[in-house]
Design a protein around this motif. Sequence first.
Motif, mmCIF file in Angstrom:
data_model
loop_
_atom_site.group_PDB
_atom_site.id
_atom_site.type_symbol
_atom_site.label_atom_id
_atom_site.label_comp_id
_atom_site.label_asym_id
_atom_site.label_seq_id
_atom_site.Cartn_x
_atom_site.Cartn_y
_atom_site.Cartn_z
ATOM 1 N N GLN A 182 47.120 1.103 25.827
ATOM 2 C CA GLN A 182 46.409 2.101 26.648
ATOM 3 C C GLN A 182 47.143 3.429 26.647
ATOM 4 O O GLN A 182 46.603 4.458 27.054
ATOM 5 C CB GLN A 182 46.331 1.626 28.101
ATOM 6 C CG GLN A 182 45.538 0.362 28.318
ATOM 7 C CD GLN A 182 45.741 -0.134 29.739
ATOM 8 O OE1 GLN A 182 46.864 -0.369 30.172
ATOM 9 N NE2 GLN A 182 44.653 -0.292 30.456
ATOM 10 N N HIS A 215 34.287 10.136 28.515
ATOM 11 C CA HIS A 215 34.986 8.873 28.259
ATOM 12 C C HIS A 215 34.655 8.269 26.905
ATOM 13 O O HIS A 215 33.500 8.156 26.519
ATOM 14 C CB HIS A 215 34.646 7.841 29.338
ATOM 15 C CG HIS A 215 35.318 8.126 30.641
ATOM 16 N ND1 HIS A 215 34.758 8.944 31.596
ATOM 17 C CD2 HIS A 215 36.521 7.727 31.133
ATOM 18 C CE1 HIS A 215 35.579 9.032 32.632
ATOM 19 N NE2 HIS A 215 36.659 8.314 32.382
ATOM 20 N N GLY A 357 50.285 12.819 34.348
ATOM 21 C CA GLY A 357 51.731 12.689 34.149
ATOM 22 C C GLY A 357 52.457 12.343 35.427
ATOM 23 O O GLY A 357 51.859 12.323 36.508
ATOM 24 N N TYR A 398 54.109 12.719 30.405
ATOM 25 C CA TYR A 398 52.671 12.885 30.632
ATOM 26 C C TYR A 398 51.914 12.569 29.362
ATOM 27 O O TYR A 398 52.499 12.489 28.275
ATOM 28 C CB TYR A 398 52.364 14.313 31.091
ATOM 29 C CG TYR A 398 53.033 15.364 30.230
ATOM 30 C CD1 TYR A 398 54.301 15.827 30.547
ATOM 31 C CD2 TYR A 398 52.414 15.852 29.083
ATOM 32 C CE1 TYR A 398 54.939 16.757 29.743
ATOM 33 C CE2 TYR A 398 53.033 16.786 28.285
ATOM 34 C CZ TYR A 398 54.289 17.237 28.620
ATOM 35 O OH TYR A 398 54.924 18.146 27.819
ATOM 36 N N GLY A 401 44.993 13.917 26.730
ATOM 37 C CA GLY A 401 43.866 13.322 26.021
ATOM 38 C C GLY A 401 43.357 14.304 24.980
ATOM 39 O O GLY A 401 42.817 15.360 25.323
ATOM 40 N N ARG A 404 39.633 15.284 25.196
ATOM 41 C CA ARG A 404 39.347 16.130 26.367
ATOM 42 C C ARG A 404 39.722 17.586 26.063
ATOM 43 O O ARG A 404 39.036 18.526 26.456
ATOM 44 C CB ARG A 404 40.144 15.638 27.578
ATOM 45 C CG ARG A 404 39.789 14.221 28.021
ATOM 46 C CD ARG A 404 38.691 14.202 29.055
ATOM 47 N NE ARG A 404 38.335 12.837 29.411
ATOM 48 C CZ ARG A 404 38.778 12.217 30.503
ATOM 49 N NH1 ARG A 404 39.584 12.836 31.351
ATOM 50 N NH2 ARG A 404 38.396 10.982 30.757
#
Length: 430
Positions: A182, A215, A357, A398, A401, A404
């Motif tokens: 993950q 997502h 983070g 941190y 993404g 994103r």
Amino acid sequence: MHHISNIASEVGKEITIAGWLYNKRSSGKIVFLELRDGSGFMQAVVSEDVVDEATWKAVGDMTQESSLKVTGTVTAHPKKENVFELQVTHIEIVQIAQEYPITPKEHGPDFLLDHRHLWLRSKRQWAVQRIRDVIIRSVYDFYHEHGYVKVDTPILTPNACEGATELFDIEYFDEGILHLSQSGQLYLEAAIMSVGRGFDFGPVFRAEKSKTRKHLTEFWMMDAEAAFVEHDENMNMQEALVKYVVSRCLENCKVELDILERDTTKLHGLQDLPFERLEYSEAIPKLQALGSDIQFGDDLGADDEELLTKDSAVPVFIHKWPKSIKPFYMKVDPGNPELVLNNDLIGIENAGEIIGGSQREDDYETLKTAIESHGLEGPEYEWYLDLRRYGSVPHSGYGLGLERMVRWVSGVEHIRETIPFPRMINRVRP
Ligand code: 4AD
Ligand code: MG
């Protein structure tokens, strides 16, 4: 071989471009071909009076996405600055394409996603993938300029980094169930006790049931981690990273941002301004005053993120969240044991959370208790606890993404366009 991206330096010369036919318009004895060669798009002008008979016939035969080699002289557009054309003398067809399913007319998202392998050739998709590349490159440059070492973390792992509910499981030989990573964070924490500062950059997986525009189930994350860095400095690094990446995109992606019709005013504007820093405990009453029904102890919803940033010129750090809703590894706030020294960074222009983070818990006993209270105790966490047994130091990190970030910079509505082959709950093909 010449490339469209370098065409400005070829004015007056005869060159050959190898590529594909993006579009064709004809007006009698003149045909305008829009060519793409991977490096860019340009117009080629074919006039019946100039070319040989075979070439004129080829122009008639060629269909959208046919592959070809086009020879001609480069001229500067008479009216538009920085626009160049090819005055064609000869064309060699490589392959005549069958009737292409994606035409300049509008198609629905499902049709386009089913044809993602072809949709990638569209101008907007081309632009987004190039922006993605510039972001990746600028992240590497930023860290190497700051003395970070790239450390690769594993994808197959027995550990749950971000909570046990969003894990993909796989049967692994005689070892039982493993998960797809993950986040590389836990391994990166081990690595920086060797190299001091490190980052990873790779695919991560979340079996998240979220069907939103932000997502994916497989996405790319850049985790960074540094020894002897504490909460405030951790946010300073995130701010510097985001400003650097945005400025590199503005500098290197003018053509792409233009194709995407991205209004870059706000991206330009944030360079000289400090990012806002709001404690979670300040954010809640502010949100309530703005009409949200959020309560202390709740996670922020997408609508809350939007409310908090809609009038902001800069991304907003929401920091020091309740311990109860955050992962086990975050350091408890010495000023309030109910809170942790963490942050989310919420982007502007409805970008949502782009970075998560925290400072990490460096005290052995506190961490051990946190692991147990999350129901994660066991041998898999012993190596992680070792980092607190042998020369534990304050440290922070941190995760950014990538998709994103690409979504925000490029301004595309849905995250599915930010990765070449998106994986979502209901989409794994092609
Ligand atoms: O906030 P997250 O879950 O943080 C971590 O995984 C930490 N271990 C990172 C670290 O401290 N090294 O995820 C980090 C970022 C989010 O801020 C968001 O930008 C992105 O990853 N992200 C997703 N992007 C696309 N699809 C999803 N399902 C995402 N979940 C998180
Ligand atoms: Mg997060």
